[in-house]
Write a protein that holds these residues in place. Structure first.
Motif, PDB file in Angstrom:
ATOM      1  N   LEU A 304       0.819  -1.219   0.000  1.00 21.61           N
ATOM      2  CA  LEU A 304       0.000   0.000   0.000  1.00 21.61           C
ATOM      3  C   LEU A 304       0.848   1.262   0.000  1.00 21.61           C
ATOM      4  O   LEU A 304       0.319   2.367  -0.043  1.00 21.61           O
ATOM      5  N   GLY A 305       2.160   1.114   0.088  1.00 19.82           N
ATOM      6  CA  GLY A 305       3.056   2.273   0.067  1.00 19.82           C
ATOM      7  C   GLY A 305       3.129   3.016   1.379  1.00 19.82           C
ATOM      8  O   GLY A 305       3.457   4.204   1.409  1.00 19.82           O
ATOM      9  N   ARG A 340     -13.511   7.725   0.973  1.00 22.10           N
ATOM     10  CA  ARG A 340     -12.272   7.543   0.210  1.00 22.10           C
ATOM     11  C   ARG A 340     -12.011   8.722  -0.717  1.00 22.10           C
ATOM     12  O   ARG A 340     -10.872   9.186  -0.848  1.00 22.10           O
ATOM     13  N   THR A 341     -13.051   9.229  -1.368  1.00 26.10           N
ATOM     14  CA  THR A 341     -12.890  10.373  -2.264  1.00 26.10           C
ATOM     15  C   THR A 341     -12.437  11.608  -1.499  1.00 26.10           C
ATOM     16  O   THR A 341     -11.539  12.334  -1.932  1.00 26.10           O
ATOM     17  N   ALA A 342     -13.053  11.852  -0.334  1.00 26.38           N
ATOM     18  CA  ALA A 342     -12.665  13.007   0.483  1.00 26.38           C
ATOM     19  C   ALA A 342     -11.239  12.855   0.997  1.00 26.38           C
ATOM     20  O   ALA A 342     -10.489  13.832   1.081  1.00 26.38           O
ATOM     21  N   ALA A 350      -3.205   8.829   3.175  1.00 24.82           N
ATOM     22  CA  ALA A 350      -3.971   7.822   3.918  1.00 24.82           C
ATOM     23  C   ALA A 350      -4.521   6.766   2.972  1.00 24.82           C
ATOM     24  O   ALA A 350      -4.650   6.986   1.761  1.00 24.82           O
ATOM     25  N   VAL A 351      -4.837   5.589   3.530  1.00 24.56           N
ATOM     26  CA  VAL A 351      -5.518   4.537   2.759  1.00 24.56           C
ATOM     27  C   VAL A 351      -6.783   4.141   3.509  1.00 24.56           C
ATOM     28  O   VAL A 351      -6.836   4.227   4.735  1.00 24.56           O
ATOM     29  N   CYS A 352      -7.799   3.710   2.755  1.00 20.54           N
ATOM     30  CA  CYS A 352      -9.103   3.402   3.351  1.00 20.54           C
ATOM     31  C   CYS A 352      -9.458   1.930   3.174  1.00 20.54           C
ATOM     32  O   CYS A 352      -9.065   1.304   2.182  1.00 20.54           O
ATOM     33  N   ILE A 361      -9.709   4.313   8.170  1.00 16.97           N
ATOM     34  CA  ILE A 361      -8.699   5.127   7.503  1.00 16.97           C
ATOM     35  C   ILE A 361      -7.381   4.896   8.228  1.00 16.97           C
ATOM     36  O   ILE A 361      -7.295   5.100   9.442  1.00 16.97           O
ATOM     37  N   VAL A 362      -6.359   4.468   7.492  1.00 18.51           N
ATOM     38  CA  VAL A 362      -5.028   4.265   8.065  1.00 18.51           C
ATOM     39  C   VAL A 362      -4.215   5.523   7.800  1.00 18.51           C
ATOM     40  O   VAL A 362      -3.988   5.905   6.649  1.00 18.51           O
ATOM     41  N   LEU A 363      -3.803   6.185   8.878  1.00 19.34           N
ATOM     42  CA  LEU A 363      -3.161   7.498   8.793  1.00 19.34           C
ATOM     43  C   LEU A 363      -1.697   7.415   9.222  1.00 19.34           C
ATOM     44  O   LEU A 363      -1.411   7.044  10.360  1.00 19.34           O
ATOM     45  N   PRO A 364      -0.760   7.740   8.338  1.00 20.58           N
ATOM     46  CA  PRO A 364       0.635   7.851   8.772  1.00 20.58           C
ATOM     47  C   PRO A 364       0.744   8.908   9.859  1.00 20.58           C
ATOM     48  O   PRO A 364       0.250  10.026   9.702  1.00 20.58           O
ATOM     49  N   GLN A 365       1.356   8.560  10.969  1.00 15.39           N
ATOM     50  CA  GLN A 365       1.420   9.446  12.143  1.00 15.39           C
ATOM     51  C   GLN A 365       2.880   9.758  12.422  1.00 15.39           C
ATOM     52  O   GLN A 365       3.665   8.882  12.711  1.00 15.39           O
TER      53      GLN A 365
END
Length: 542
Positions: A304-305, A340-342, A350-352, A361-365
């Motif tokens: 997923l990068g 996902r669009t927003a 982020a990825v959904c 939503i997976v958020l890089p922190q």
């Protein structure tokens, strides 16, 4: 990023692009003295990173802060990287500083309507930048799924304005060639991305969908003529194609052009649907092991990068929960796709994912500032989803965790979401307030208490013998001691406030309390006993 046109296709100028984009969606705010500068393509611009060099590019400035301290520096960076124009939204803010910076650097500015999604603006700019009017251009030259390109090509062949709509009268694409005829119906449809509902338009769409031939449709302007044809795949109606032209225009080949265009449009719509479903399924399949299978999480993150050392999960759901649980998978996917669009606009890193009725939503922190930015962006995403779905949407942020322990952040987010749902249901939080985005800190002691109770319940320590004894007595004798004791303790030992919360006379509360010790052996004057009894009763009720 749009590629430069193939050899032999002349690049459009800034003036050409301004005419092609039209004024319904994009307003030309600043134009440099040299409006003959060539435009080579458009690119999504991340204002937090240096722009890639792209001579002749138009920057789609998603999230550009018009009050940022580095605004002028960013515009200068774009100019030095070869960009010739910027598309932006104001979202109610003043754009004076941006306009001044554009004049200093010789950049063109296009102000977009706040209500128009960025993905549509990207398609409009692609259509305006890519030349469409070269001689010999045919329907087979169009990129698969590019309905805007198709609309422009058909418009050039038919000599009028084209719109493509789905069966629900949502506008999928429209032509953007300069000097096209337009009436109020077309203008309103483009601005809203939906045909204005009326008895007449609904009847016109039913007629078009029922026919296999092009039909003439009445217009409000006698100087214009509108023709439409259904877009079909077998017996299924995929949408309709509409041509608006001058009434005096002699167009003997219009029916043939519309028939051919409708057949090609069907292929493009099916391609777009297939690509959308394929991408949707692939993303859901990749996020699933990331969230639920710790042993596969790191591999899923690579695919997923996601490379951040610290990540957090957000969980979003519609309130009330049964509002979406009882609906079809299509309805649940609509929540996912809306979020996902927003996210693609406000949280591009982020990825959904989707599981049951929860969107994740997976958020890089990375830093505290990014955490605050994510919370603000999440609130805007929730507000947007609430407006589009016409239902309250709640969002919970989990704690930060490394990739291999991301499931812990997910579980935490789910726990926060469940408590948030309870708070909204019980009226402590309004479903249309900013408090519908929550985390551990914002929910405070109630969430911590729920964790303790959950752990003690799992260990068999709660709800406890006292609470069970009181509940059993109430059931056998049709009494309300459990409710009375809990209200009394929750009101800090104030019988008057407890009576108000129970909607009974205070003497009723005092009488029941006077019998507690003899019936259950409980001394409510003892602080430790009060704490234990309240905790046991709270666990039963929660």
């Amino acid at each position: 990023m749009t590629a430069a046109p193939a050899a032999g296709h002349a690049l459009p100028t800034l003036a050409d692009v301004a005419r092609s984009a039209g004024s319904e969606i994009l307003s030309l705010i600043e134009m440099p003295a040299d409006s003959r500068q060539l435009v080579a393509g458009s690119v999504l611009y991340d204002s937090t990173a240096p722009p890639a060099r792209f001579p002749g590019a138009v920057a789609l400035a998603i999230g550009l802060s018009l009050s940022g301290k580095r605004l002028r520096a960013k515009i200068r960076e774009l100019s030095e990287a070869g960009y010739v124009a910027v598309v932006y939204k104001t979202n109610g803010a003043s754009d004076e500083s941006l306009r001044a910076a554009a004049r200093e650097t010789g950049m063109a500015l296009f102000r977009a309507s706040d209500s128009v999604p960025w993905h549509q603006l990207a398609e409009i700019m692609d259509a305006a930048v890519i030349p469409h009017r070269q001689s010999g251009r045919t329907l087979v030259d169009i990129r698969p799924g590019d309905l805007f390109d198709l609309a422009n090509t058909v418009a050039a062949q038919a000599g009028g304005a084209i719109a493509i709509a789905d069966p629900e009268q949502t506008i999928l694409a429209y032509s953007t060639l300069p000097d096209q005829p337009i009436d109020e119906t077309r203008r309103s449809s483009i601005l809203r991305l939906h045909v204005p509902h009326s008895v007449e338009t609904d009847r016109d769409y039913r007629r078009v969908h029922a026919s296999s031939n092009p039909l003439n449709v009445a217009t409000e302007d006698p100087l214009l003529r509108r023709t439409a044809i259904a877009i079909r795949a077998g017996d299924a109606v995929l949408g309709s194609l509409w041509l608006l032209e001058l009434a005096e225009h002699s167009n003997e080949g219009a029916d043939r052009i519309l028939r051919e265009a409708a057949n090609v449009a069907a292929l493009h719509i099916l391609h777009k649907r297939t690509t959308y479903v394929s991408n949707l399924t692939r993303q859901i399949d990749l996020v699933q092991p990331l969230l639920f299978e710790p042993e596969r999480a790191e591999l899923a993150a690579i695919r997923l990068g996601i490379s951040a050392g610290s990540v957090r999960v957000a969980a979003l759901g519609i309130w009330p929960a049964d509002a979406i649980a009882a609906e079809t998978l299509q309805s649940r996917l609509r929540l996912f796709d809306t979020v996902r669009t927003a996210c693609a606009i406000r949280l591009p890193s982020a990825v959904c994912g989707l599981s049951d009725n929860i969107v994740y939503i997976v958020l890089p922190q990375t830093t505290e500032s990014s955490r605050q930015f994510q919370r603000t962006a999440l609130l805007k995403i929730v507000q947007n989803a609430r407006r589009l779905l016409a239902r309250p949407v709640l969002a919970a942020l989990g704690t930060a965790a490394p990739i291999d322990r991301l499931a812990q952040s997910r579980v935490n987010a789910e726990l926060v979401l469940s408590e948030l749902v309870r708070n909204v249901t019980e009226g402590r939080i309004s479903a249309d307030s900013d408090d519908v985005v929550a985390d551990d800190d914002s929910l405070g002691s109630r969430l911590q208490l729920r964790r303790m109770v959950s752990s003690l319940t799992t260990a068999g320590q709660l709800p406890g013998a006292i609470a069970l004894r009181i509940a059993e007595y109430d059931q056998q004798h049709k009494k309300a001691f459990e409710e009375t004791i809990h209200a009394y303790l929750s009101c800090g030992g104030n019988a008057i406030e407890a009576a108000k919360s129970l909607d009974v006379h205070v003497n009723t509360v005092r009488y029941r309390l006077s019998r507690v010790e003899s019936l259950f052996g409980i001394d409510l004057d003892d602080a430790e006993t009060r704490l234990l009894v309240w905790l046991q009763l709270w666990a039963r009720r929660n």
